[in-house]
Enzyme design. Sequence first.
Site, PDB file in Angstrom:
ATOM      1  CD  GLU A 136      -2.885  -1.302   2.246  1.00 21.26           C
ATOM      2  OE1 GLU A 136      -4.119  -1.106   2.136  1.00 21.26           O
ATOM      3  OE2 GLU A 136      -2.329  -1.619   3.310  1.00 21.26           O
TER       4      GLU A 136
ATOM      5  CD  GLU B 114      -3.455  -6.290   3.740  1.00 22.29           C
ATOM      6  OE1 GLU B 114      -2.758  -5.267   3.743  1.00 22.29           O
ATOM      7  OE2 GLU B 114      -3.531  -7.039   2.752  1.00 22.29           O
TER       8      GLU B 114
HETATM    9  N1  T1G Z   1       4.183  -7.545  11.811  1.00 16.88           N
HETATM   10  C1  T1G Z   1       4.869  -7.955  12.915  1.00 16.88           C
HETATM   11  N2  T1G Z   1       5.752  -9.011  12.934  1.00 16.88           N
HETATM   12  C2  T1G Z   1       5.937  -9.644  11.768  1.00 16.88           C
HETATM   13  C3  T1G Z   1       5.248  -9.278  10.570  1.00 16.88           C
HETATM   14  C4  T1G Z   1       4.348  -8.165  10.625  1.00 16.88           C
HETATM   15  N3  T1G Z   1       3.670  -7.740   9.558  1.00 16.88           N
HETATM   16  N4  T1G Z   1       5.641 -10.129   9.597  1.00 16.88           N
HETATM   17  C5  T1G Z   1       6.535 -10.973  10.152  1.00 16.88           C
HETATM   18  N5  T1G Z   1       6.716 -10.690  11.439  1.00 16.88           N
HETATM   19  C6  T1G Z   1       7.630 -11.369  12.384  1.00 16.88           C
HETATM   20  C7  T1G Z   1       7.273 -12.843  12.584  1.00 16.88           C
HETATM   21  O1  T1G Z   1       6.316 -13.007  13.589  1.00 16.88           O
HETATM   22  C8  T1G Z   1       8.619 -13.423  12.984  1.00 16.88           C
HETATM   23  O2  T1G Z   1       8.829 -13.118  14.335  1.00 16.88           O
HETATM   24  C9  T1G Z   1       9.609 -12.606  12.150  1.00 16.88           C
HETATM   25  O3  T1G Z   1       8.915 -11.403  11.787  1.00 16.88           O
HETATM   26  C10 T1G Z   1      10.046 -13.297  10.890  1.00 16.88           C
HETATM   27  O4  T1G Z   1       8.890 -13.706  10.193  1.00 16.88           O
HETATM   28  C11 T1G Z   1      -3.090  -1.746   6.928  1.00 16.88           C
HETATM   29  C12 T1G Z   1      -3.312  -4.044   8.325  1.00 16.88           C
HETATM   30  C13 T1G Z   1       7.147 -11.413   5.552  1.00 16.88           C
HETATM   31  C14 T1G Z   1       6.759 -13.443   4.214  1.00 16.88           C
HETATM   32  O5  T1G Z   1       0.486 -10.414   6.507  1.00 16.88           O
HETATM   33  O6  T1G Z   1       3.974 -13.348   5.689  1.00 16.88           O
HETATM   34  O7  T1G Z   1      -0.486  -4.640   6.534  1.00 16.88           O
HETATM   35  O8  T1G Z   1       8.802 -15.437  15.206  1.00 16.88           O
HETATM   36  O9  T1G Z   1       9.322 -16.174  10.441  1.00 16.88           O
HETATM   37  O10 T1G Z   1       9.441 -16.954   6.828  1.00 16.88           O
HETATM   38  O11 T1G Z   1      -3.422  -3.110   5.122  1.00 16.88           O
HETATM   39  O12 T1G Z   1       6.573 -13.105   7.883  1.00 16.88           O
HETATM   40  O13 T1G Z   1      10.955 -14.285  14.760  1.00 16.88           O
HETATM   41  O14 T1G Z   1       9.469 -13.514  16.638  1.00 16.88           O
HETATM   42  O15 T1G Z   1       7.480 -15.348   8.955  1.00 16.88           O
HETATM   43  O16 T1G Z   1      10.998 -15.081   6.165  1.00 16.88           O
HETATM   44  C15 T1G Z   1       0.145  -7.744   6.212  1.00 16.88           C
HETATM   45  C16 T1G Z   1       3.093 -11.264   7.318  1.00 16.88           C
HETATM   46  C17 T1G Z   1       0.009  -7.248   7.605  1.00 16.88           C
HETATM   47  C18 T1G Z   1       2.812 -10.431   6.119  1.00 16.88           C
HETATM   48  C19 T1G Z   1       8.557 -13.386   5.969  1.00 16.88           C
HETATM   49  N6  T1G Z   1       1.391  -8.457   6.067  1.00 16.88           N
HETATM   50  N7  T1G Z   1       4.425 -11.821   7.302  1.00 16.88           N
HETATM   51  O17 T1G Z   1       8.514 -14.746   6.143  1.00 16.88           O
HETATM   52  O18 T1G Z   1       9.877 -14.969   8.324  1.00 16.88           O
HETATM   53  S1  T1G Z   1      -1.575  -6.503   7.854  1.00 16.88           S
HETATM   54  C20 T1G Z   1       1.458  -9.768   6.240  1.00 16.88           C
HETATM   55  C21 T1G Z   1       4.746 -12.848   6.480  1.00 16.88           C
HETATM   56  C22 T1G Z   1      -1.479  -5.006   7.038  1.00 16.88           C
HETATM   57  C23 T1G Z   1      -2.618  -2.981   6.231  1.00 16.88           C
HETATM   58  C24 T1G Z   1      -2.763  -4.222   7.016  1.00 16.88           C
HETATM   59  C25 T1G Z   1       6.123 -13.407   6.619  1.00 16.88           C
HETATM   60  C26 T1G Z   1       7.124 -12.879   5.579  1.00 16.88           C
HETATM   61  P1  T1G Z   1       9.542 -14.136  15.276  1.00 16.88           P
HETATM   62  P2  T1G Z   1       8.840 -15.165   9.495  1.00 16.88           P
HETATM   63  P3  T1G Z   1       9.786 -15.518   6.828  1.00 16.88           P
END
Ligand code: T1G
Length: 696
Positions: free
Chosen positions: A103, A123
């Site tokens: 975004e 999301e």
């Molecule tokens: N927020 C906080 N922590 C996050 C995070 C996030 N968005 N994404 C990952 N982490 C943490 C995760 O918990 C882990 O922590 C560490 O980072 C490594 O992640 C307004 C509301 C990016 C593809 O849904 O899909 O934006 O366990 O083990 O395999 O529209 O993480 O080490 O303590 O998964 O390399 C939308 C979510 C949010 C993406 C990387 N975004 N993340 O994968 O590492 S909602 C997502 C992922 C949003 C807006 C809305 C994956 C990754 P820890 P990992 P990875």
Amino acid sequence: MSDAIEYELNGDVAILRANNPPVNALGYAVRAGLLAGIERAEAEAKAVLIVGGGQTFFAGADIKEFGKPFKDPSLPDLCTRIEQSPLLVVSALHGTALGGGLEVALSTHYRIAVPSAKVGLPEVLLGLLPGAGGTQRLPRLIGAEKAIEIITTGRQVAAAEALDLGIIDEIEDGKVEDIGLAYAQRLVDAGKSPRPVGGLPRPAAIDFDSAYDSAMKRGRGQIAPATAIRAVEAASNTDIAEGLLQERDMFMTLLASPQSKGMIHAFFNERAVSKLPELKGVEPRDLKSLGVIGGGTMGAGITVAALLAGYDVTMIERDGDAAEAGAGRVSGILQGSVKRGKLSPDKYDAIMADHFRALDSYDALSDVDLVIEAAFEEMGVKKAIFAELDRVCKQGAILASNTSYLDVNEIAASTSRPSDVIGLHFFSPAHVMKLLEVVVADATAPDVVASGFALGKALRKIAVRSGVCDGFIGNRILKTYRTCADHMVMDGASPFDLDAAMTDFGFAMGPYEVADLAGLDIGWATRKRLAPTRDPRERVATYADKMCEGGNFGQKTGKGYYVYEKGKRGGTPNPEMMAFIETERAELGITAQHFTHADIQRRYMCAMVNEAAKVVDEGIARRPLDVDMVLLFGYGFPRHWGGPLKWADMQGLDGILADIQAYAKEDDFFWQPSGLLERLVAAGKTFDDLNKGETV
Ligand code: T1G
């Protein structure tokens, strides 16, 4: 300026570099840093480059901030501010630009990416929708239909496809900041001006109602994907400012929904479940070569999972023919991956030639690092195999059993090296199902446990620690809620009511469809195994035994609870089974009572939660989240509820305990309230409090 965003002026371009490892989540400090950076750049630069430091561009909003008070600038406001900047704003993408990350990129005027970059709006996988303009800006760029496909699936889009669609403008190989800087300078030199996506024409309307209806149908109760379609519809019907407001309302409604809480619980705990405090600093043993005992369905699936993860595998069968048959199953599964384009023919040839062999002599296992026994589920057979492994395997080799129920302590005690014995319980098909129960016996050494989890990670499994009891975490709880289902059938519900009610709840299949798929002979064998020691007060349904005595075991014989016609998906209710049920009710003098779908769901879930609480109370599962992840990844529990114990917390434990106590008035043998549940209710605490380390 916050450290979360580094600022550097390079020629005409102000670089805003994200520095919030591991995934540059758009937490408050990052948002504030971006806003301050834009404002500073507007005073001294001609263009802005937004780029991610470390492994990725912004991977979304900071999910850890959800549920906490919002701090401005909010992400939607920040995106609008970036879009309306008088300067040229460019974003350079690498890693995964997801959710709020994409975004932000969509709010910039030009986007460039490295070839390996991926973009997406996942999301809905958190029970949400893009809440910072994604549902308004993406359809303006690529049309409503394509935007809906990307938003409702939450899939990651590779850079090449994103370029084709027009989500990004250019792809260039190289260091992301270098290509970004060069691109921004080129645009400045070309005299390019800001190009707000929000200023593009509204997307053409499509049939939003039927898109909404099919999303609700596909969602099996999940509401986020369908809601996101209404948000895209707003992009088609209104101007950007109004659309953003409507998107925000829908986002806030979903954020407050139990489904979003369930899916965020699943997101964090599928990552946390394999992190055991007691394994901190414990080095796993070095695993390169594996042995697998048994070339049947489970043995072949485990072998394929290990081969695809890069291990050398030696499969052992009782004789040459059986070994050949096992090799045939392995090759068949891998050929299937080749056909689906998931595995290259060259890789297939290399695996079969250099990394896999099927033999009939245990001596071939003298040098492997770990052996997984996947043979017939009978204690005598297990002990004979482990005696052989104890004889041939090198010191330090790990001896694992894929048993689904049997006592791993007893298996371990039958060897001279019980500390090297562990249970590794895979789920069928083992090369597909994500769950792995790591069953820790009393004598299992810590580095053997650590090796079990390391193997789980290498096989891309969700590994969950389980203690030893009959059925470990998953099958023990399954037995209880399946028994509860049988009791409802004996008392008046039909198996088909049960299936309909539980698919309404969100399961892909109901308990009797699953029983037909797995094979009724498994339950039949278990009932026979437990009969000699069964408590006479236990109510046991026998109608399925009658079906089995007739040689009908479900899908594999064409008849069970349902009748299956060749070439047709699913089955039709089997009247013979209903006849067996009615006969049994008559023999037991039971007058059938009516169960609504809500009654069925409530009893079924109360039985599941009650047994799950006992599993936690006994320490078989260390934390409630362990149970939730087992049911999610091994038993098809609907992800949007987060798992049975997360569901229970959201329902209210006092109400659940009260219902269990009420059901106990009908059958106080089956419905014995869990002590843990009683203590939590008395203390006004939840299972989530236990996940956070509290005790009762
Ligand atoms: N927020 C906080 N922590 C996050 C995070 C996030 N968005 N994404 C990952 N982490 C943490 C995760 O918990 C882990 O922590 C560490 O980072 C490594 O992640 C307004 C509301 C990016 C593809 O849904 O899909 O934006 O366990 O083990 O395999 O529209 O993480 O080490 O303590 O998964 O390399 C939308 C979510 C949010 C993406 C990387 N975004 N993340 O994968 O590492 S909602 C997502 C992922 C949003 C807006 C809305 C994956 C990754 P820890 P990992 P990875």
